[in-house]
Design a protein around this motif. Sequence first.
Motif, PDB file in Angstrom:
ATOM      1  N   PRO A  61       0.749  -1.267   0.122  1.00  0.00           N
ATOM      2  CA  PRO A  61       0.015   0.028   0.007  1.00  0.00           C
ATOM      3  C   PRO A  61       0.935   1.341  -0.183  1.00  0.00           C
ATOM      4  O   PRO A  61       2.115   1.315   0.579  1.00  0.00           O
ATOM      5  N   LEU A  62       0.470   2.182  -0.617  1.00  0.00           N
ATOM      6  CA  LEU A  62       1.122   3.607  -0.539  1.00  0.00           C
ATOM      7  C   LEU A  62       1.244   4.132   0.722  1.00  0.00           C
ATOM      8  O   LEU A  62       0.345   3.929   1.834  1.00  0.00           O
ATOM      9  N   ARG A  63       2.232   4.949   1.148  1.00  0.00           N
ATOM     10  CA  ARG A  63       2.513   5.811   2.105  1.00  0.00           C
ATOM     11  C   ARG A  63       1.375   6.765   2.214  1.00  0.00           C
ATOM     12  O   ARG A  63       1.175   7.493   1.056  1.00  0.00           O
ATOM     13  N   MET A  64       0.727   6.964   3.521  1.00  0.00           N
ATOM     14  CA  MET A  64      -0.339   8.085   3.271  1.00  0.00           C
ATOM     15  C   MET A  64      -0.163   9.097   4.395  1.00  0.00           C
ATOM     16  O   MET A  64       0.411   8.958   5.580  1.00  0.00           O
ATOM     17  N   MET A  65      -0.175  10.419   4.039  1.00  0.00           N
ATOM     18  CA  MET A  65      -0.132  11.339   4.925  1.00  0.00           C
ATOM     19  C   MET A  65      -1.462  12.205   4.980  1.00  0.00           C
ATOM     20  O   MET A  65      -2.552  12.122   4.023  1.00  0.00           O
ATOM     21  N   ASN A  66      -1.794  13.053   6.086  1.00  0.00           N
ATOM     22  CA  ASN A  66      -2.692  13.730   6.170  1.00  0.00           C
ATOM     23  C   ASN A  66      -2.431  15.002   6.904  1.00  0.00           C
ATOM     24  O   ASN A  66      -1.471  15.007   7.804  1.00  0.00           O
ATOM     25  N   ALA A  67      -2.607  16.235   6.762  1.00  0.00           N
ATOM     26  CA  ALA A  67      -2.382  17.428   7.246  1.00  0.00           C
ATOM     27  C   ALA A  67      -3.558  18.245   7.907  1.00  0.00           C
ATOM     28  O   ALA A  67      -3.520  19.449   7.989  1.00  0.00           O
ATOM     29  N   GLY A  68      -4.342  17.457   8.297  1.00  0.00           N
ATOM     30  CA  GLY A  68      -5.518  18.161   8.899  1.00  0.00           C
ATOM     31  C   GLY A  68      -5.218  18.823  10.207  1.00  0.00           C
ATOM     32  O   GLY A  68      -4.469  18.190  11.044  1.00  0.00           O
ATOM     33  N   SER A  69      -5.346  20.031  10.411  1.00  0.00           N
ATOM     34  CA  SER A  69      -4.866  20.634  11.826  1.00  0.00           C
ATOM     35  C   SER A  69      -5.664  20.689  13.031  1.00  0.00           C
ATOM     36  O   SER A  69      -5.526  21.006  13.954  1.00  0.00           O
ATOM     37  N   SER A  70      -7.017  20.396  12.503  1.00  0.00           N
ATOM     38  CA  SER A  70      -8.134  20.289  13.593  1.00  0.00           C
ATOM     39  C   SER A  70      -8.097  19.176  14.307  1.00  0.00           C
ATOM     40  O   SER A  70      -7.354  18.232  14.095  1.00  0.00           O
ATOM     41  N   PRO A  71      -8.732  19.031  15.651  1.00  0.00           N
ATOM     42  CA  PRO A  71      -8.603  17.559  16.129  1.00  0.00           C
ATOM     43  C   PRO A  71      -9.113  16.673  15.447  1.00  0.00           C
ATOM     44  O   PRO A  71      -8.441  15.429  15.629  1.00  0.00           O
ATOM     45  N   ALA A  72     -10.205  16.819  14.720  1.00  0.00           N
ATOM     46  CA  ALA A  72     -10.758  15.752  13.863  1.00  0.00           C
ATOM     47  C   ALA A  72      -9.811  15.269  12.834  1.00  0.00           C
ATOM     48  O   ALA A  72      -9.679  14.133  12.696  1.00  0.00           O
ATOM     49  N   GLY A  73      -9.004  16.136  12.062  1.00  0.00           N
ATOM     50  CA  GLY A  73      -7.942  15.965  11.349  1.00  0.00           C
ATOM     51  C   GLY A  73      -6.785  14.972  11.628  1.00  0.00           C
ATOM     52  O   GLY A  73      -6.232  14.267  11.228  1.00  0.00           O
ATOM     53  N   ARG A  74      -6.456  15.564  12.885  1.00  0.00           N
ATOM     54  CA  ARG A  74      -5.285  14.812  13.735  1.00  0.00           C
ATOM     55  C   ARG A  74      -5.832  13.566  14.008  1.00  0.00           C
ATOM     56  O   ARG A  74      -4.893  12.410  13.970  1.00  0.00           O
ATOM     57  N   ALA A  75      -7.108  13.230  14.472  1.00  0.00           N
ATOM     58  CA  ALA A  75      -7.438  12.029  15.089  1.00  0.00           C
ATOM     59  C   ALA A  75      -7.627  11.155  13.764  1.00  0.00           C
ATOM     60  O   ALA A  75      -7.054   9.900  13.787  1.00  0.00           O
TER      61      ALA A  75
END
Length: 362
Positions: free
Chosen positions: A189-203
């Motif tokens: 599987p690909l490496r996946m990143m997320n940049a959500g800065s809100s609590p929901a994004g970080r979770a």
Amino acid sequence: MNRDVAGLRLGLFGFNCSSGRTYATLPESWDASWENNLALAQRADELGLDCLIPIARWKGYGGDSNPNGSSFESIAWACGLLAATRSVDVFCTVHVPLHHPLVAAKQMATADHIGRGRLGVNIVCGWNEDEFRMFGVEKQEHDARYAQGDEWWSIVKRVWAGEDRFDHEGVHYTLRRVEGAPRPYAGRPLRMMNAGSSPAGRAFAIRHSDMHFDAIDIPEASIDRIAETKRLARERGRDIEVWTPVGIVCRRTQREADDYVRHVVDHVDLGAIGYLAEMKTKDGHSATDPQGRQLRSPIERRALARGSYCVIGDADAVARELARLSSAGVDGVAINFVDYLAELPFFAAEVLPRLEALGLRA
Ligand SMILES: Cc1cc2nc3c(=O)[nH]c(=O)nc-3n(C[C@H](O)[C@H](O)[C@H](O)COP(=O)(O)O)c2cc1C
């Protein structure tokens, strides 16, 4: 990206878009032509940088310079760069509400084969309202976007795991007899990143991502949050890296660097910055930084890097600041320069050896 080596990973960020991450009316503003993208990617590859991260943006930010008004679509962009490089990882960026998971899964698997396993994906669940209005897509409540992200990613992962002819009955997608070969290169599987800065994004990142991009104001004030992100992921049996975007101005002397920043601020595009701030305010949600870093970040940060952390100085100062981020627990930085091609060679010649001497790069 060599994941066995500890230290500070380095990526280049935002160069698929006109003006990159700089909001100013400068003659040297980044020209995001294909020739420049290709030359920069190949240079980064030769230098052993770890990854290249685009911005998925569908329209400009207005003002006098209209930052990001022209941008290469990121999956197509990644295909071109993966074919023309050897070792650097190349990310694409997908907007969950705009990309059907089955189309995206196949496009990304295709690109990953072109790069022999070097594609990564930045999943964006968040919202630039103007773009979504342009697509005629209805705005969802903030945290519900991440619930759609959960569903979207679970479908993509099932396809990539090689599950054949499965049905999916969810809130956002009803899919029948799903199939989607080929799997990504070598079945990984690909490496996946997320940049959500809100609590929901970080979770969301803690649940799913290999990399979370945190918004950092003062590195020392972020130590606990970064450690907590890693601990919470570990408790779920996962490892996560924490990255942050960084705008860099590195010159022969601190004074030269400061003078250049003054020149950028003299040309700041307040129209575009105001437009961005207005969109963020309208999207009103809590951020991981309760003091609202974006809104109070100084003007030079907003002009140079959309409010991200900035490192400004001579090579010693820049290496020191990068080491400071690393000491706070940051695993990697996604760098923007004002004029990437003009500025990368000096950074590479002067800062990379200093990072090596500090034990931060192999
Ligand atoms: C490194 C980085 C890359 C990002 N890339 C994109 C992008 O390509 N397109 C986009 O619309 N938003 C992008 N974002 C925005 C975030 O994904 C996210 O939507 C935003 O920070 C709002 O966070 P929230 O959804 O948690 O409120 C990026 C942010 C960062 C820090």
